[in-house]
Motif scaffolding. Structure first.
Motif, PDB file in Angstrom:
ATOM      1  N   ASN A 163     -16.938 -41.545 -36.132  1.00  0.00           N
ATOM      2  CA  ASN A 163     -17.546 -40.334 -36.672  1.00  0.00           C
ATOM      3  C   ASN A 163     -18.980 -40.178 -36.196  1.00  0.00           C
ATOM      4  O   ASN A 163     -19.718 -41.166 -36.103  1.00  0.00           O
ATOM      5  N   HIS A 164     -19.375 -38.954 -35.919  1.00  0.00           N
ATOM      6  CA  HIS A 164     -20.753 -38.575 -35.587  1.00  0.00           C
ATOM      7  C   HIS A 164     -21.244 -39.157 -34.268  1.00  0.00           C
ATOM      8  O   HIS A 164     -22.416 -39.504 -34.134  1.00  0.00           O
TER       9      HIS A 164
ATOM     10  N   ASN B 210     -20.458 -32.018 -37.199  1.00  0.00           N
ATOM     11  CA  ASN B 210     -19.632 -33.219 -37.312  1.00  0.00           C
ATOM     12  C   ASN B 210     -18.788 -33.375 -36.063  1.00  0.00           C
ATOM     13  O   ASN B 210     -18.339 -32.390 -35.484  1.00  0.00           O
ATOM     14  N   SER B 211     -18.580 -34.610 -35.686  1.00  0.00           N
ATOM     15  CA  SER B 211     -17.651 -34.894 -34.600  1.00  0.00           C
ATOM     16  C   SER B 211     -16.863 -36.136 -34.983  1.00  0.00           C
ATOM     17  O   SER B 211     -17.357 -37.021 -35.679  1.00  0.00           O
ATOM     18  N   GLN B 212     -15.628 -36.162 -34.537  1.00  0.00           N
ATOM     19  CA  GLN B 212     -14.767 -37.307 -34.829  1.00  0.00           C
ATOM     20  C   GLN B 212     -13.865 -37.545 -33.623  1.00  0.00           C
ATOM     21  O   GLN B 212     -13.266 -36.608 -33.096  1.00  0.00           O
TER      22      GLN B 212
END
Length: 161
Positions: free
Chosen positions: A44-45, A85-87
């Motif tokens: 994540n992130h 957000n990034s995943q």
């Protein structure tokens, strides 16, 4: 005024990019011998991540496939507050080869020269239901030394097409 709003928006975006980076390993907690198991590493992130590799040998398992990579990104702006957000999910498919309780490996990922390590999920592998049934039937059924099978007494033998 639009220029100032744009600059503030960019600043919020830069601040939200440096959110807490986390990496989590997840898998089912139990399986049977011969069953496939999905092992996932969720980052994540973090936008730029090197592809993780599992060790060549994992006790009790055979690596069938992986990693399959899934990427998700979102940007949310609410009341001039930007959240980004990034995943990234790395999925490996394993096959359980023997029974026991096993600790699956963690992975290390380096982002901006900083090392991040996942947890190590545990999984319990049991014998297949067929193996358990066969063992029970051998213990509970009487031995048939002549290898004769039970046939209907009315002379009719059912056939399967």
């Amino acid at each position: 005024m639009k220029r100032i709003s744009f600059i503030i928006l960019c600043l919020f975006t830069v601040v939200s990019i440096h959110a807490n980076i986390t990496i989590t390993a997840r898998s089912q907690s139990s399986a049977q011998v011969g069953e496939t198991v999905r092992l996932q590493y969720v980052v994540n992130h973090a936008d730029i991540v090197d592809e993780p590799h599992l060790p060549p040998v994992i006790d009790g398992f055979k690596v069938l496939y992986g990693p399959a990579i899934s990427v998700s990104k979102s940007i949310q702006i609410i009341n001039n507050k930007t959240t980004q957000n990034s995943q990234t999910i790395y999925t490996f498919t394993l096959k359980a080869e023997k029974e026991g309780t096993f600790t699956l490996p963690s992975i290390n990922i380096f982002i901006n020269n900083k090392r991040y390590t996942s947890n190590k999920p545990k999984i319990t592998v049991t014998k297949t239901a067929a193996d358990n049934k066969n063992r029970q039937s051998h213990r509970s059924s009487p031995q048939n030394p002549t290898n004769q099978t039970n046939r209907p007494t009315n002379g009719y033998t059912p056939s399967i097409n």
